[in-house]
Design a protein around this motif. Structure first.
Motif, PDB file in Angstrom:
ATOM      1  N   VAL A  15     -16.720  -2.172   7.234  1.00 50.56           N
ATOM      2  CA  VAL A  15     -16.157  -0.843   7.097  1.00 50.56           C
ATOM      3  C   VAL A  15     -16.425  -0.122   8.417  1.00 50.56           C
ATOM      4  O   VAL A  15     -17.557  -0.129   8.896  1.00 50.56           O
ATOM      5  CB  VAL A  15     -16.844  -0.100   5.944  1.00 50.56           C
ATOM      6  CG1 VAL A  15     -16.231   1.255   5.745  1.00 50.56           C
ATOM      7  CG2 VAL A  15     -16.763  -0.916   4.672  1.00 50.56           C
ATOM      8  N   GLU A  17     -17.495   2.388  11.183  1.00 49.77           N
ATOM      9  CA  GLU A  17     -18.581   3.345  11.158  1.00 49.77           C
ATOM     10  C   GLU A  17     -18.103   4.756  10.802  1.00 49.77           C
ATOM     11  O   GLU A  17     -18.745   5.473  10.035  1.00 49.77           O
ATOM     12  CB  GLU A  17     -19.273   3.362  12.519  1.00 49.77           C
ATOM     13  CG  GLU A  17     -20.547   4.181  12.582  1.00 49.77           C
ATOM     14  CD  GLU A  17     -21.540   3.777  11.510  1.00 49.77           C
ATOM     15  OE1 GLU A  17     -21.621   2.584  11.173  1.00 49.77           O
ATOM     16  OE2 GLU A  17     -22.246   4.671  10.996  1.00 49.77           O
ATOM     17  N   VAL A  20     -17.734   4.968   7.129  1.00 47.06           N
ATOM     18  CA  VAL A  20     -19.030   4.999   6.451  1.00 47.06           C
ATOM     19  C   VAL A  20     -19.575   6.421   6.437  1.00 47.06           C
ATOM     20  O   VAL A  20     -20.079   6.894   5.429  1.00 47.06           O
ATOM     21  CB  VAL A  20     -20.054   4.085   7.147  1.00 47.06           C
ATOM     22  CG1 VAL A  20     -21.434   4.263   6.527  1.00 47.06           C
ATOM     23  CG2 VAL A  20     -19.608   2.636   7.041  1.00 47.06           C
ATOM     24  N   ALA A  21     -19.432   7.091   7.565  1.00 45.94           N
ATOM     25  CA  ALA A  21     -19.972   8.437   7.678  1.00 45.94           C
ATOM     26  C   ALA A  21     -19.288   9.414   6.723  1.00 45.94           C
ATOM     27  O   ALA A  21     -19.841  10.468   6.421  1.00 45.94           O
ATOM     28  CB  ALA A  21     -19.843   8.934   9.113  1.00 45.94           C
ATOM     29  N   PRO A  24     -20.141   9.380   1.938  1.00 43.40           N
ATOM     30  CA  PRO A  24     -20.988  10.272   1.151  1.00 43.40           C
ATOM     31  C   PRO A  24     -20.233  11.547   0.753  1.00 43.40           C
ATOM     32  O   PRO A  24     -20.443  12.107  -0.320  1.00 43.40           O
ATOM     33  CB  PRO A  24     -22.141  10.597   2.104  1.00 43.40           C
ATOM     34  CG  PRO A  24     -22.219   9.413   2.997  1.00 43.40           C
ATOM     35  CD  PRO A  24     -20.790   8.998   3.209  1.00 43.40           C
ATOM     36  N   ARG A  86     -20.846   0.439  -2.694  1.00 46.66           N
ATOM     37  CA  ARG A  86     -20.674   0.076  -1.301  1.00 46.66           C
ATOM     38  C   ARG A  86     -21.721   0.721  -0.410  1.00 46.66           C
ATOM     39  O   ARG A  86     -22.146   0.168   0.601  1.00 46.66           O
ATOM     40  CB  ARG A  86     -19.275   0.457  -0.837  1.00 46.66           C
ATOM     41  CG  ARG A  86     -18.847  -0.355   0.345  1.00 46.66           C
ATOM     42  CD  ARG A  86     -19.145  -1.844   0.081  1.00 46.66           C
ATOM     43  NE  ARG A  86     -17.994  -2.565  -0.376  1.00 46.66           N
ATOM     44  CZ  ARG A  86     -17.059  -3.043   0.428  1.00 46.66           C
ATOM     45  NH1 ARG A  86     -17.179  -2.895   1.716  1.00 46.66           N
ATOM     46  NH2 ARG A  86     -16.029  -3.673  -0.060  1.00 46.66           N
ATOM     47  N   LEU A  87     -22.137   1.914  -0.784  1.00 43.73           N
ATOM     48  CA  LEU A  87     -23.161   2.606  -0.003  1.00 43.73           C
ATOM     49  C   LEU A  87     -24.550   2.041  -0.274  1.00 43.73           C
ATOM     50  O   LEU A  87     -25.517   2.419   0.368  1.00 43.73           O
ATOM     51  CB  LEU A  87     -23.151   4.101  -0.319  1.00 43.73           C
ATOM     52  CG  LEU A  87     -22.062   4.929   0.371  1.00 43.73           C
ATOM     53  CD1 LEU A  87     -22.071   6.358  -0.149  1.00 43.73           C
ATOM     54  CD2 LEU A  87     -22.267   4.918   1.877  1.00 43.73           C
ATOM     55  N   ASP A 201     -32.953   0.657  12.071  1.00 43.67           N
ATOM     56  CA  ASP A 201     -31.900   1.665  12.149  1.00 43.67           C
ATOM     57  C   ASP A 201     -32.501   3.049  12.289  1.00 43.67           C
ATOM     58  O   ASP A 201     -33.372   3.410  11.514  1.00 43.67           O
ATOM     59  CB  ASP A 201     -31.129   1.632  10.829  1.00 43.67           C
ATOM     60  CG  ASP A 201     -29.670   1.315  11.040  1.00 43.67           C
ATOM     61  OD1 ASP A 201     -29.148   1.638  12.119  1.00 43.67           O
ATOM     62  OD2 ASP A 201     -29.083   0.745  10.119  1.00 43.67           O
ATOM     63  N   ARG A 203     -31.477   7.190  12.635  1.00 47.05           N
ATOM     64  CA  ARG A 203     -30.499   8.267  12.726  1.00 47.05           C
ATOM     65  C   ARG A 203     -31.271   9.531  13.039  1.00 47.05           C
ATOM     66  O   ARG A 203     -32.338   9.768  12.502  1.00 47.05           O
ATOM     67  CB  ARG A 203     -29.711   8.454  11.438  1.00 47.05           C
ATOM     68  CG  ARG A 203     -28.767   7.288  11.138  1.00 47.05           C
ATOM     69  CD  ARG A 203     -27.870   7.595   9.968  1.00 47.05           C
ATOM     70  NE  ARG A 203     -27.005   8.712  10.227  1.00 47.05           N
ATOM     71  CZ  ARG A 203     -25.820   8.601  10.832  1.00 47.05           C
ATOM     72  NH1 ARG A 203     -25.374   7.442  11.220  1.00 47.05           N
ATOM     73  NH2 ARG A 203     -25.080   9.672  11.031  1.00 47.05           N
TER      74      ARG A 203
END
Lengths: 250, 250
Positions: A15, A17, A20-21, A24, A86-87, A201, A203
């Motif tokens: 997916v 990026e 993905v962001a 949510p 998926r998340l 990872d 963020r």
DNA sequence: CCGTGTGAAATATTTCACAGCC
DNA sequence: GGCTGTGAAATATTTCACACGG
């Protein structure tokens, strides 16, 4: 690069990026629709609620698979479930917060954690002033206990996300300890660049950066002449905002 | 699209959004170099400190103009000044914070505000429990006073950024009041989509979204088999992290 | 030489617009 | 008739690689 894998039925393995962001956001909007008792939504309605264009929304969803019905729309509950899966929200996520200052307190009390399936597994700080204090029902423990807690939670089968809310000067050190303890996902609130090993990872959320970005745009709006040449810039194209949000409580 | 404007000497009139988002990072890194007493930096060193590639850094800076010296690098102080100017940090920015709950308290006490040239002009809340309370040296006022404060600050020649730290249910209403008071830049911490008139800028920071994005990647890392074909994924290409940060205290 | 500045190529993301299905 | 799913076009962003100036 090469692509080739025989992607199974539902949705590609990768997916983008950018998509993905936004997931949510869609999830949040879907919750709102579900609460409102709606059974289905059109891409138009969902997109509006999420503050994006409907074409973008459809393209995003197409990366997850085909969960809509032409001429009708998406089944709210079903789509919600697919996105949540998926998340990775099917698994139980645990959050450890290091740094229980002002911000740490606020984060520890954040209602959104529980309601979105994240549970706070531990609060840590090395300041004698707060160790032992009870915040939101949890006792603040010394950072030395971090590894033990992470190990324990991992034993439960749960995965761990580390939240860093310490001063910048200590961010790298604490991050290292998190990584050593086995944390591979870090949310960093300190304005510091973190160096982490491959596979971890990070963020970052930085208040000052956000303000400066706003300042940049605000200046552009009002600035009669940034420098020498007048050169009427004439309407910056593209509307106003950035990605907005839906949902719950702060 | 078409290009044509007779861009004068220093830098194009339009800086790509992606670049703007990284400028605060560079600024921060430059401050660190200045503190360390360095006079010049190479794109390589600065890029490393900012956690980006040097080519990207140079391209970004090229949008602001030519402030480097071939064979040498960038003059730290000069570049810092140019970036700060471009970000609009020459003008004095004032911040009003609405919603003095846990998060609002943390934001009000955020040291980064002052040190980056943003000064807190007022704290607002309508809960009787906090109105009148003094937080970080400022008395919390009722939201009704918002317009007056904004007007007063605007009179000073200062510009205003509104920070929203209220529950999602009240976010839109408070946002409307901010806009009505004349605020055109909003930083929203509530997980809610804000609808604003053209010309108003909104940036959202959502904790839950960040966590979910981390969860997505974490799942991808650990998921032994998302579907059929084993196909040892062997390193997702592209290293680990996301944009990190440099700097100060939380 | 060294390292910036930058066209040009490679990627990624967004937007169009429409065929296909309910 | 309405709305999804999606190729293809338009944009935006990143990465290369190298000419150019100090």
């Amino acid at each position: 690069m090469e692509r080739a894998v025989a992607e199974r039925a539902a949705g590609a393995g990768d997916v983008p990026e950018a998509t993905v962001a936004r997931l949510p956001l869609y999830l949040s909007a879907l919750s709102a629709f579900a609460d409102a008792g709606l059974r289905t939504v059109s891409s138009e309605a969902l997109a509006q609620a999420a503050g994006v264009g409907s074409a973008k929304l459809r393209k995003d969803l197409s990366h997850l698979g085909s969960y809509g019905t032409r001429g009708v729309g998406y089944e709210v509950a079903e789509l919600h479930r697919h996105i949540a899966d998926r998340l990775g929200l099917a698994t139980r996520w645990h959050v450890v917060i290091v740094g229980i200052g002002n911000l740490g307190h606020a984060l520890a009390g954040y209602a959104g954690f529980a309601s979105r399936g994240f549970s706070v597994a531990g609060l840590f700080d090395d300041s004698p002033a707060v160790v032992g204090e009870v915040v939101s029902g949890l006792r603040v423990r010394p950072v030395a206990d971090l590894a033990a807690v992470v190990r324990e939670v991992a034993g439960t089968g749960g995965a761990v996300i580390g939240v860093l809310a310490v001063p910048a000067a200590q961010a790298q050190g604490v991050c290292d300890r998190m990584v050593a303890a086995g944390v591979t996902s870090v949310l960093n609130f300190a304005p510091a660049v973190l160096r982490v090993p491959e596979g971890v990872d990070v963020r970052g959320v930085d208040l000052a950066s956000e303000l400066q970005i706003l300042a940049f745009h605000a200046q552009r709006k009002s600035s009669p002449r940034p420098a020498g040449p007048p050169s009427q810039d004439g309407g910056r194209r593209r509307a106003p905002a950035t990605a907005p949000l839906v949902g719950e409580v702060v």
